[in-house]
Design a protein around this motif. Sequence first.
Motif, PDB file in Angstrom:
ATOM      1  N   SER A  28     -44.995  35.567 -10.003  1.00  0.00           N
ATOM      2  CA  SER A  28     -44.903  36.584 -11.052  1.00  0.00           C
ATOM      3  C   SER A  28     -44.465  37.930 -10.500  1.00  0.00           C
ATOM      4  CB  SER A  28     -46.244  36.736 -11.772  1.00  0.00           C
ATOM      5  OG  SER A  28     -47.198  37.314 -10.923  1.00  0.00           O
ATOM      6  N   SER A  39     -45.505  38.580   0.592  1.00  0.00           N
ATOM      7  CA  SER A  39     -44.794  38.104   1.780  1.00  0.00           C
ATOM      8  C   SER A  39     -44.565  36.600   1.667  1.00  0.00           C
ATOM      9  CB  SER A  39     -45.578  38.434   3.049  1.00  0.00           C
ATOM     10  OG  SER A  39     -46.554  37.441   3.327  1.00  0.00           O
ATOM     11  N   ARG A  82     -49.320  28.036 -16.789  1.00  0.00           N
ATOM     12  CA  ARG A  82     -48.017  27.681 -16.215  1.00  0.00           C
ATOM     13  C   ARG A  82     -48.030  26.214 -15.756  1.00  0.00           C
ATOM     14  NH1 ARG A  82     -47.432  32.740 -12.082  1.00  0.00           N
ATOM     15  NH2 ARG A  82     -49.688  32.524 -12.093  1.00  0.00           N
ATOM     16  N   GLY A 135     -50.702  38.969   5.492  1.00  0.00           N
ATOM     17  CA  GLY A 135     -49.425  39.111   4.781  1.00  0.00           C
ATOM     18  C   GLY A 135     -49.372  40.455   4.090  1.00  0.00           C
ATOM     19  N   SER A 136     -48.999  40.450   2.815  1.00  0.00           N
ATOM     20  CA  SER A 136     -48.893  41.710   2.079  1.00  0.00           C
ATOM     21  C   SER A 136     -50.194  42.067   1.364  1.00  0.00           C
ATOM     22  CB  SER A 136     -47.724  41.636   1.087  1.00  0.00           C
ATOM     23  OG  SER A 136     -47.815  40.466   0.304  1.00  0.00           O
ATOM     24  N   VAL A 162     -47.168  32.107  11.330  1.00  0.00           N
ATOM     25  CA  VAL A 162     -45.836  31.656  10.926  1.00  0.00           C
ATOM     26  C   VAL A 162     -44.876  32.827  11.085  1.00  0.00           C
ATOM     27  CG1 VAL A 162     -44.436  30.841   8.987  1.00  0.00           C
ATOM     28  CG2 VAL A 162     -46.746  29.917   9.362  1.00  0.00           C
ATOM     29  N   HIS A 221     -57.073  28.184  -6.949  1.00  0.00           N
ATOM     30  CA  HIS A 221     -56.030  28.855  -6.140  1.00  0.00           C
ATOM     31  C   HIS A 221     -56.699  29.395  -4.883  1.00  0.00           C
ATOM     32  CE1 HIS A 221     -52.852  31.540  -4.903  1.00  0.00           C
ATOM     33  NE2 HIS A 221     -52.126  31.310  -5.993  1.00  0.00           N
ATOM     34  N   ALA A 227     -53.369  35.998  10.767  1.00  0.00           N
ATOM     35  CA  ALA A 227     -52.193  36.683  10.215  1.00  0.00           C
ATOM     36  C   ALA A 227     -52.546  37.307   8.876  1.00  0.00           C
ATOM     37  CB  ALA A 227     -51.052  35.689  10.037  1.00  0.00           C
ATOM     38  N   GLY A 276     -47.272  34.552   3.657  1.00  0.00           N
ATOM     39  CA  GLY A 276     -48.567  34.660   2.978  1.00  0.00           C
ATOM     40  C   GLY A 276     -48.585  33.873   1.680  1.00  0.00           C
ATOM     41  N   THR A 321     -50.846  29.852   0.759  1.00  0.00           N
ATOM     42  CA  THR A 321     -51.836  29.588  -0.296  1.00  0.00           C
ATOM     43  C   THR A 321     -51.249  28.813  -1.470  1.00  0.00           C
ATOM     44  OG1 THR A 321     -51.386  31.640  -1.522  1.00  0.00           O
ATOM     45  CG2 THR A 321     -53.037  31.750   0.258  1.00  0.00           C
ATOM     46  N   HIS A 358     -47.182  29.993  -6.629  1.00  0.00           N
ATOM     47  CA  HIS A 358     -46.257  29.279  -7.521  1.00  0.00           C
ATOM     48  C   HIS A 358     -45.762  30.182  -8.638  1.00  0.00           C
ATOM     49  CE1 HIS A 358     -49.136  29.117 -10.891  1.00  0.00           C
ATOM     50  NE2 HIS A 358     -49.959  29.407  -9.895  1.00  0.00           N
ATOM     51  N   HIS A 386     -52.097  40.524  -0.843  1.00  0.00           N
ATOM     52  CA  HIS A 386     -52.214  40.298  -2.290  1.00  0.00           C
ATOM     53  C   HIS A 386     -53.297  39.298  -2.665  1.00  0.00           C
ATOM     54  CE1 HIS A 386     -48.428  42.516  -2.520  1.00  0.00           C
ATOM     55  NE2 HIS A 386     -48.684  42.678  -3.794  1.00  0.00           N
ATOM     56  N   SER A 387     -53.972  38.676  -1.699  1.00  0.00           N
ATOM     57  CA  SER A 387     -55.053  37.745  -2.065  1.00  0.00           C
ATOM     58  C   SER A 387     -56.278  38.542  -2.502  1.00  0.00           C
ATOM     59  CB  SER A 387     -55.394  36.828  -0.897  1.00  0.00           C
ATOM     60  OG  SER A 387     -54.300  35.964  -0.637  1.00  0.00           O
TER      61      SER A 387
HETATM   62  C1  LIG Z   1     -50.468  41.193  -8.816  1.00  0.00           C
HETATM   63  C2  LIG Z   1     -50.544  39.825  -8.229  1.00  0.00           C
HETATM   64  C3  LIG Z   1     -49.801  38.809  -8.800  1.00  0.00           C
HETATM   65  C4  LIG Z   1     -49.875  37.503  -8.276  1.00  0.00           C
HETATM   66  N1  LIG Z   1     -49.098  36.539  -8.848  1.00  0.00           N
HETATM   67  C5  LIG Z   1     -49.181  35.267  -8.396  1.00  0.00           C
HETATM   68  C6  LIG Z   1     -48.398  34.230  -8.980  1.00  0.00           C
HETATM   69  O1  LIG Z   1     -47.574  34.454  -9.858  1.00  0.00           O
HETATM   70  N2  LIG Z   1     -48.579  32.972  -8.514  1.00  0.00           N
HETATM   71  C7  LIG Z   1     -49.462  32.673  -7.542  1.00  0.00           C
HETATM   72  O2  LIG Z   1     -49.601  31.503  -7.186  1.00  0.00           O
HETATM   73  N3  LIG Z   1     -50.161  33.651  -6.908  1.00  0.00           N
HETATM   74  C8  LIG Z   1     -50.039  34.927  -7.324  1.00  0.00           C
HETATM   75  N4  LIG Z   1     -50.760  35.918  -6.693  1.00  0.00           N
HETATM   76  C9  LIG Z   1     -51.561  35.562  -5.521  1.00  0.00           C
HETATM   77  C10 LIG Z   1     -50.747  35.704  -4.231  1.00  0.00           C
HETATM   78  O3  LIG Z   1     -49.451  35.180  -4.384  1.00  0.00           O
HETATM   79  C11 LIG Z   1     -51.411  34.945  -3.081  1.00  0.00           C
HETATM   80  O4  LIG Z   1     -52.700  35.415  -2.890  1.00  0.00           O
HETATM   81  C12 LIG Z   1     -50.586  35.046  -1.776  1.00  0.00           C
HETATM   82  O5  LIG Z   1     -51.200  34.246  -0.802  1.00  0.00           O
HETATM   83  C13 LIG Z   1     -50.504  36.476  -1.295  1.00  0.00           C
HETATM   84  O6  LIG Z   1     -49.612  36.567  -0.216  1.00  0.00           O
HETATM   85  P1  LIG Z   1     -49.760  37.735   0.862  1.00  0.00           P
HETATM   86  O7  LIG Z   1     -48.502  37.833   1.612  1.00  0.00           O
HETATM   87  O8  LIG Z   1     -50.278  38.955   0.223  1.00  0.00           O
HETATM   88  O9  LIG Z   1     -50.851  37.104   1.818  1.00  0.00           O
HETATM   89  P2  LIG Z   1     -52.319  37.634   2.247  1.00  0.00           P
HETATM   90  O10 LIG Z   1     -53.130  37.784   1.007  1.00  0.00           O
HETATM   91  O11 LIG Z   1     -52.192  38.802   3.138  1.00  0.00           O
HETATM   92  O12 LIG Z   1     -52.817  36.340   3.055  1.00  0.00           O
HETATM   93  C14 LIG Z   1     -52.969  35.111   2.392  1.00  0.00           C
HETATM   94  C15 LIG Z   1     -53.101  33.980   3.405  1.00  0.00           C
HETATM   95  O13 LIG Z   1     -51.840  33.811   4.081  1.00  0.00           O
HETATM   96  C16 LIG Z   1     -52.062  33.828   5.478  1.00  0.00           C
HETATM   97  N5  LIG Z   1     -50.867  34.391   6.107  1.00  0.00           N
HETATM   98  C17 LIG Z   1     -50.253  35.552   5.801  1.00  0.00           C
HETATM   99  N6  LIG Z   1     -49.212  35.729   6.607  1.00  0.00           N
HETATM  100  C18 LIG Z   1     -49.159  34.668   7.443  1.00  0.00           C
HETATM  101  C19 LIG Z   1     -48.324  34.291   8.532  1.00  0.00           C
HETATM  102  N7  LIG Z   1     -47.289  35.032   8.917  1.00  0.00           N
HETATM  103  N8  LIG Z   1     -48.617  33.155   9.193  1.00  0.00           N
HETATM  104  C20 LIG Z   1     -49.658  32.383   8.814  1.00  0.00           C
HETATM  105  N9  LIG Z   1     -50.470  32.682   7.794  1.00  0.00           N
HETATM  106  C21 LIG Z   1     -50.233  33.816   7.116  1.00  0.00           C
HETATM  107  C22 LIG Z   1     -53.300  34.686   5.667  1.00  0.00           C
HETATM  108  O14 LIG Z   1     -53.912  34.433   6.910  1.00  0.00           O
HETATM  109  C23 LIG Z   1     -54.139  34.237   4.494  1.00  0.00           C
HETATM  110  O15 LIG Z   1     -54.786  33.023   4.804  1.00  0.00           O
HETATM  111  C24 LIG Z   1     -50.696  37.222  -7.160  1.00  0.00           C
HETATM  112  C25 LIG Z   1     -51.417  38.267  -6.559  1.00  0.00           C
HETATM  113  C26 LIG Z   1     -51.332  39.550  -7.073  1.00  0.00           C
HETATM  114  C27 LIG Z   1     -52.077  40.662  -6.414  1.00  0.00           C
END
Ligand SMILES: Cc1cc2nc3c(=O)[nH]c(=O)nc-3n(C[C@H](O)[C@H](O)[C@H](O)COP(=O)(O)OP(=O)(O)OC[C@H]3O[C@@H](n4cnc5c(N)ncnc54)[C@H](O)[C@@H]3O)c2cc1C
Length: 446
Positions: free
Chosen positions: A121, A126, A349, A60-61, A185, A399, A58, A129, A133, A136, A63-64
């Motif tokens: 933040s 998503s 934090r 998400g958006s 999920v 993280h 999967a 997503g 991870t 927080h 952002h990792s």
């Molecule tokens: C500008 C910026 C600010 C951020 N601020 C914070 C913050 O304040 N606090 C913090 O803790 N993190 C922060 N992050 C990190 C971010 O929140 C994490 O990396 C988060 O996992 C990203 O979510 P995503 O939807 O982009 O998931 P993705 O990066 O696309 O995927 C992350 C993980 O989630 C899994 N996943 C996604 N969707 C599903 C699904 N439907 N079912 C099962 N698994 C799924 C993926 O397989 C992967 O393992 C920040 C990132 C950025 C770019």
Amino acid sequence: MRTEISEMTGLTGLTGTGSAEAELNWAGNYRYTAAAIHRPRTLEEVQDVVAGAAKIRALGSRHSFNSIADSPGSLISLENLEPGIRIDAAARTVTVSGGTRYGTLAEKLESNGYALPNLASLPHISIAGAIATATHGSGDANGNLATSVAALEIVAADGTVHHLGRGSSPDFDGAVVGLGALGVVTKVTLDIEPTFAVRQDVFEALPWQTVLENFDAATASAYSVSLFTDWSGDAVAQSWLKSRVSGVTGGVAAMEAAFAGDTHFGGTRATVARHPLPGVSAENCTEQLGVPGPWSERLAHFRMAFTPSSGEELQSEFFVRREHAVAAISELRALSHRITPLLHVSEIRTVAADQLWLSTAYGQDSVGFHFTWKQLQAEVEELLPVMEEALAPFNARPHWGKLFHADAGSVAALYPRFADFKDLAERMDPGHKFRNEFLARKVFGE
Ligand SMILES: Cc1cc2nc3c(=O)[nH]c(=O)nc-3n(C[C@H](O)[C@H](O)[C@H](O)COP(=O)(O)OP(=O)(O)OC[C@H]3O[C@@H](n4cnc5c(N)ncnc54)[C@H](O)[C@@H]3O)c2cc1C
């Protein structure tokens, strides 16, 4: 099948813009290697896609900052599924499609008189997503976003749909922070509460000595406290205080009284809105200067309508048991000659302890040291082992979605329930359909 499929290496991308950007993560530092992306529109289509795939993960958006979301086969995005937001007033929960962004959900909840306890933040990530991870926000009494999960709907490797509930499924605590290793999920049920108002106050130039001598009091001084620093010099650059101004003992008057002062642990109240990065306009930041407003427009640092931060960046973050925070800060300040030149800014934090097996706050009230790096990946990767060695005495947990050096062996040792997670992943995905290179190298060690 009607599911939309794009070739990741072709011209049609995740956003349908047809640009090469489509193959990159949000920061642009990772190019996905998966051959295709599926964008189903219904749960049944998700089931068909997953059942028919040899290897899939999967997305998400995006952002990792590392390869955690990639797949040696294909990716599946839930962005075309309707959010389907359903509020259960009696149960005090909301159920929503996993691909929905927090900002979308927050707006809907607020307009119906409800709130989530906390946000990260930025609201653009998503929900599935983020919880995968252990994403927080901050606050001594606030767990990470995954701790708000009351139930999950997961499509397992064979395409079957599983429902896991807090308190009713023995695997629930292992499944929430699942790293995408257990299945897709499709729906998340989150705890909600009546809406509340928040004010945000920023203070500047807090002497390190005062902050360190009063660290517990400083992080306890608001509902959510963030300390921004570049580790150099004698002062913390900014403290951001997010305070609930409704629904708290003493009410608005007490809270106003608490914030009548112009100083905070030796820092001075900012009289204009600030961005965490020096010299960057605050226009994409949520409103400050003590103006109360809905939780949905204050708990994140950045507004939904804007791209957060300065754009070009990388991130890392490490969590230590809060008793070790002051000692860990001392180690990081001692490394400032290496850290500061590569850094935009760091954020400190707090996160309350939880029971989710792979949560970075599992079993311990934690302090997170976040690093927003300049986009200098080689230099950052060279420094990370040095920082991780300095933080090793504190068993710092990285993280999952950001850059870190540690490999599977040392990471597994940080999580008391790791063997149980491994066992759960084997049971839910015996054919390793959801495994990728990141999980092999950083998690399971295969
Ligand atoms: C500008 C910026 C600010 C951020 N601020 C914070 C913050 O304040 N606090 C913090 O803790 N993190 C922060 N992050 C990190 C971010 O929140 C994490 O990396 C988060 O996992 C990203 O979510 P995503 O939807 O982009 O998931 P993705 O990066 O696309 O995927 C992350 C993980 O989630 C899994 N996943 C996604 N969707 C599903 C699904 N439907 N079912 C099962 N698994 C799924 C993926 O397989 C992967 O393992 C920040 C990132 C950025 C770019």
